[in-house]
Design a protein around this motif. Structure first.
Motif, PDB file in Angstrom:
ATOM      1  N   SER A   1       1.003  -1.067   0.069  1.00 28.87           N
ATOM      2  CA  SER A   1      -0.070   0.353   0.039  1.00 28.87           C
ATOM      3  C   SER A   1       1.158   1.306   0.089  1.00 28.87           C
ATOM      4  CB  SER A   1      -1.228  -0.413   1.782  1.00 28.87           C
ATOM      5  OG  SER A   1      -1.643  -0.869   0.967  1.00 28.87           O
ATOM      6  N   ALA A   2       2.329   1.177   0.861  1.00 27.65           N
ATOM      7  CA  ALA A   2       3.483   2.376   1.017  1.00 27.65           C
ATOM      8  C   ALA A   2       3.237   2.828  -0.683  1.00 27.65           C
ATOM      9  CB  ALA A   2       3.836   2.255   1.587  1.00 27.65           C
ATOM     10  N   HIS A   3       3.791   1.739  -1.054  1.00 20.07           N
ATOM     11  CA  HIS A   3       4.721   1.692  -2.521  1.00 20.07           C
ATOM     12  C   HIS A   3       3.970   2.288  -3.491  1.00 20.07           C
ATOM     13  CE1 HIS A   3       7.111   0.426  -5.961  1.00 20.07           C
ATOM     14  NE2 HIS A   3       5.728  -0.114  -5.849  1.00 20.07           N
ATOM     15  N   LEU A   4       2.009   1.729  -3.301  1.00 19.90           N
ATOM     16  CA  LEU A   4       0.895   2.295  -4.410  1.00 19.90           C
ATOM     17  C   LEU A   4       1.400   3.482  -3.913  1.00 19.90           C
ATOM     18  CD1 LEU A   4      -1.345  -0.379  -4.537  1.00 19.90           C
ATOM     19  CD2 LEU A   4      -0.211   0.224  -6.694  1.00 19.90           C
ATOM     20  N   ARG A   5       0.667   4.316  -2.687  1.00 13.48           N
ATOM     21  CA  ARG A   5       1.126   5.574  -2.250  1.00 13.48           C
ATOM     22  C   ARG A   5       1.719   6.162  -3.229  1.00 13.48           C
ATOM     23  NH1 ARG A   5      -0.053   3.645   2.679  1.00 13.48           N
ATOM     24  NH2 ARG A   5       1.533   4.504   3.566  1.00 13.48           N
ATOM     25  N   SER A   6       3.321   5.920  -2.920  1.00 10.80           N
ATOM     26  CA  SER A   6       4.820   6.534  -3.784  1.00 10.80           C
ATOM     27  C   SER A   6       4.497   7.131  -4.931  1.00 10.80           C
ATOM     28  CB  SER A   6       5.252   5.784  -3.011  1.00 10.80           C
ATOM     29  OG  SER A   6       5.726   4.824  -3.756  1.00 10.80           O
ATOM     30  N   LEU A   7       3.372   6.138  -5.861  1.00  7.30           N
ATOM     31  CA  LEU A   7       3.793   6.407  -6.864  1.00  7.30           C
ATOM     32  C   LEU A   7       2.798   7.316  -7.868  1.00  7.30           C
ATOM     33  CD1 LEU A   7       3.794   2.478  -8.021  1.00  7.30           C
ATOM     34  CD2 LEU A   7       5.852   4.144  -8.195  1.00  7.30           C
ATOM     35  N   GLN A   8       1.927   7.612  -6.370  1.00  8.48           N
ATOM     36  CA  GLN A   8       0.577   9.163  -7.197  1.00  8.48           C
ATOM     37  C   GLN A   8       1.757  10.500  -7.244  1.00  8.48           C
ATOM     38  OE1 GLN A   8      -2.487   7.998  -7.751  1.00  8.48           O
ATOM     39  NE2 GLN A   8      -1.358   6.659  -6.585  1.00  8.48           N
ATOM     40  N   ALA A   9       1.275  10.881  -7.971  1.00  9.21           N
ATOM     41  CA  ALA A   9       1.980  12.249  -8.259  1.00  9.21           C
ATOM     42  C   ALA A   9       2.963  13.055  -7.094  1.00  9.21           C
ATOM     43  CB  ALA A   9       1.272  12.731  -9.476  1.00  9.21           C
TER      44      ALA A   9
ATOM     45  N   ILE B   1      16.952   7.739  -6.536  1.00 12.72           N
ATOM     46  CA  ILE B   1      16.654   8.146  -7.152  1.00 12.72           C
ATOM     47  C   ILE B   1      16.384   9.795  -5.752  1.00 12.72           C
ATOM     48  CG2 ILE B   1      14.163   9.717  -8.240  1.00 12.72           C
ATOM     49  CD1 ILE B   1      16.167   8.103  -9.688  1.00 12.72           C
ATOM     50  N   GLY B   2      16.538   8.971  -4.968  1.00 11.89           N
ATOM     51  CA  GLY B   2      16.012  10.104  -3.808  1.00 11.89           C
ATOM     52  C   GLY B   2      15.468   8.754  -2.420  1.00 11.89           C
ATOM     53  N   GLY B   3      14.529   9.715  -1.208  1.00  9.64           N
ATOM     54  CA  GLY B   3      13.651   8.989  -0.162  1.00  9.64           C
ATOM     55  C   GLY B   3      13.352  10.228   0.051  1.00  9.64           C
ATOM     56  N   ARG B   4      11.860   9.099   1.398  1.00 10.59           N
ATOM     57  CA  ARG B   4      11.191   9.922   2.066  1.00 10.59           C
ATOM     58  C   ARG B   4      10.800   9.376   3.155  1.00 10.59           C
ATOM     59  NH1 ARG B   4       8.413   6.175  -1.496  1.00 10.59           N
ATOM     60  NH2 ARG B   4       7.691   4.946  -0.543  1.00 10.59           N
ATOM     61  N   LEU B   5      10.189   9.728   4.054  1.00  9.30           N
ATOM     62  CA  LEU B   5       9.232   9.656   4.909  1.00  9.30           C
ATOM     63  C   LEU B   5       8.125   8.819   5.266  1.00  9.30           C
ATOM     64  CD1 LEU B   5      10.541  12.119   7.942  1.00  9.30           C
ATOM     65  CD2 LEU B   5      11.382   9.673   7.519  1.00  9.30           C
ATOM     66  N   ASP B   6       8.344   7.536   5.018  1.00  8.52           N
ATOM     67  CA  ASP B   6       6.876   6.746   5.212  1.00  8.52           C
ATOM     68  C   ASP B   6       6.242   5.910   6.637  1.00  8.52           C
ATOM     69  OD1 ASP B   6       4.500   5.248   3.976  1.00  8.52           O
ATOM     70  OD2 ASP B   6       5.384   5.205   1.948  1.00  8.52           O
ATOM     71  N   TYR B   7       5.324   4.939   6.325  1.00  8.33           N
ATOM     72  CA  TYR B   7       4.565   4.678   8.054  1.00  8.33           C
ATOM     73  C   TYR B   7       3.971   3.582   7.779  1.00  8.33           C
ATOM     74  CZ  TYR B   7       4.977   9.455   9.898  1.00  8.33           C
ATOM     75  OH  TYR B   7       5.106  10.859   9.840  1.00  8.33           O
ATOM     76  N   ILE B   8       4.555   2.479   8.643  1.00 12.21           N
ATOM     77  CA  ILE B   8       4.673   1.390   8.263  1.00 12.21           C
ATOM     78  C   ILE B   8       4.603   0.680   9.792  1.00 12.21           C
ATOM     79  CG2 ILE B   8       5.426  -1.659   7.591  1.00 12.21           C
ATOM     80  CD1 ILE B   8       4.846   0.563   5.436  1.00 12.21           C
ATOM     81  N   ASP B   9       3.250  -0.112  10.034  1.00 14.51           N
ATOM     82  CA  ASP B   9       3.502  -0.768  10.852  1.00 14.51           C
ATOM     83  C   ASP B   9       2.718   0.241  11.729  1.00 14.51           C
ATOM     84  OD1 ASP B   9       2.600  -3.492  12.953  1.00 14.51           O
ATOM     85  OD2 ASP B   9       4.679  -3.012  13.454  1.00 14.51           O
ATOM     86  N   GLY B  10       2.352   1.397  11.640  1.00 17.83           N
ATOM     87  CA  GLY B  10       2.380   2.374  12.548  1.00 17.83           C
ATOM     88  C   GLY B  10       3.270   3.443  13.118  1.00 17.83           C
ATOM     89  N   ARG B  11       4.394   3.088  12.589  1.00 19.04           N
ATOM     90  CA  ARG B  11       5.564   4.132  13.162  1.00 19.04           C
ATOM     91  C   ARG B  11       6.194   4.206  11.677  1.00 19.04           C
ATOM     92  NH1 ARG B  11      10.473  -0.111  14.586  1.00 19.04           N
ATOM     93  NH2 ARG B  11       9.774  -2.312  12.963  1.00 19.04           N
ATOM     94  N   ALA B  12       7.135   5.422  11.965  1.00 24.03           N
ATOM     95  CA  ALA B  12       7.796   6.059  10.741  1.00 24.03           C
ATOM     96  C   ALA B  12       8.956   4.774  10.563  1.00 24.03           C
ATOM     97  CB  ALA B  12       8.156   7.530  11.030  1.00 24.03           C
ATOM     98  N   ILE B  13       9.296   4.571   9.316  1.00 22.31           N
ATOM     99  CA  ILE B  13      10.543   4.165   8.432  1.00 22.31           C
ATOM    100  C   ILE B  13      11.033   5.207   7.317  1.00 22.31           C
ATOM    101  CG2 ILE B  13       9.150   2.393   9.561  1.00 22.31           C
ATOM    102  CD1 ILE B  13       9.451   1.069   7.006  1.00 22.31           C
ATOM    103  N   GLY B  14      12.098   4.949   7.310  1.00 24.14           N
ATOM    104  CA  GLY B  14      12.330   5.603   5.853  1.00 24.14           C
ATOM    105  C   GLY B  14      12.715   4.602   4.119  1.00 24.14           C
ATOM    106  N   ALA B  15      11.746   5.503   3.594  1.00 26.33           N
ATOM    107  CA  ALA B  15      12.238   4.500   2.142  1.00 26.33           C
ATOM    108  C   ALA B  15      13.060   5.176   1.000  1.00 26.33           C
ATOM    109  CB  ALA B  15      11.106   4.578   1.618  1.00 26.33           C
ATOM    110  N   VAL B  16      14.677   3.901   1.134  1.00 29.01           N
ATOM    111  CA  VAL B  16      15.324   4.783  -0.359  1.00 29.01           C
ATOM    112  C   VAL B  16      14.164   4.500  -1.695  1.00 29.01           C
ATOM    113  CG1 VAL B  16      17.502   4.886  -0.857  1.00 29.01           C
ATOM    114  CG2 VAL B  16      16.850   4.733   1.635  1.00 29.01           C
TER     115      VAL B  16
END
Length: 253
Positions: free
Chosen positions: A119-127, A166-181
């Motif tokens: 789900s987080a991957h799908l959200r990231s693909l939004q503009a 490409i870069g990085g961002r903060l995301d949320y998995i299992d109710g906590r903030a984690i890094g996404a590269v």
């Protein structure tokens, strides 16, 4: 929304897996795009063809006979041995049930987290959602995480090995903030989600398919890592292998 982004979400739209906001975005794009309209029509026709086709397989009757023949026949049993058998069976069942419950709970938890990763991957693909820090320089991306997370994820430039940072961002998995590269392989986005884990043991990488996306997960140096993409399984495995190798060479990134 671009055609590449819409193409990834068309299957989820057909299967009713998008929330109302994302579904509306895809539908708006399709309404204005002949290519995606044609793709959506083809996917729906394919689904209808598979649904109506008689693809159910019925096991032959001789299979039941072979299974019954393979089961040992019961022999006469004394009351004492019968009671002892029940007693032993109760103990074994209790032990097995305890282990089974633990396994089921663990498996359910892993499936839930894997679903959240997709789900987080799908959200990231939004503009506008793919990166918080947009850079191909690992010395820009990694420091960006400092102070935003308890542990910064390893950020490794794999451009020379065929996977562009490409870069990085903060995301949320299992109710906590984690890094996404974020990486790219041709037009395919790879999100590498990294979270700290109390389990320091290494676990070998394994791949599974969830909702049409490949997830490659492993654990190393006290970190849980999930790489998710629509990239084929072999190339995603190649990514994780090169990342692990570079991570070890760089002293944990």
């Amino acid at each position: 929304m671009t055609c590449d982004e819409a193409d990834i979400l068309l299957h989820a739209l057909i299967d009713g897996e998008l929330d109302a906001g994302h579904a509306r975005e895809v539908e708006n794009h399709v309404a204005a795009c002949k290519r995606c309209t044609a793709d959506l029509k083809a996917y729906r026709e394919m689904k209808a063809a598979v649904t109506t086709a008689d693809v159910r397989f019925t096991a032959p009757s001789h299979l039941r006979q072979r299974i019954e023949a393979a089961i040992p026949r019961s022999r006469g049993t004394s009351r004492r041995s019968l009671l002892a058998g029940f007693a032993m069976g109760s103990v074994v069942s209790a032990i097995a049930a305890t282990g089974l419950v633990a396994i089921v709970l663990r498996d359910d938890d892993e499936r839930r987290i894997a679903s959240e990763v997709v789900s987080a991957h799908l959200r990231s693909l939004q503009a506008g959602h793919l990166t918080d820090v947009l850079s191909t320089d690992q010395h820009t991306v990694k420091p960006w995480f400092n102070g935003r997370l308890d542990v910064s994820p390893p950020v490794i430039d794999l451009t020379a090995l065929g996977f562009t940072l490409i870069g990085g961002r903060l995301d949320y998995i299992d109710g906590r903030a984690i890094g996404a590269v974020v990486y790219k392989r041709r037009a395919h986005v790879i999100n590498l989600f990294v979270a700290q884990t109390p389990n320091a043991t290494h676990s070998a990488a394994r791949t599974e398919d969830i909702q049409g996306f490949n997830i490659r997960r492993w654990r190393d140096h006290g970190l849980s890592l999930w790489a998710v993409s629509d990239l084929n399984a072999d190339e995603l495995a190649e990514f994780s292998e090169k990342f692990e190798k570079a991570m070890q060479a760089n002293g944990n990134g």
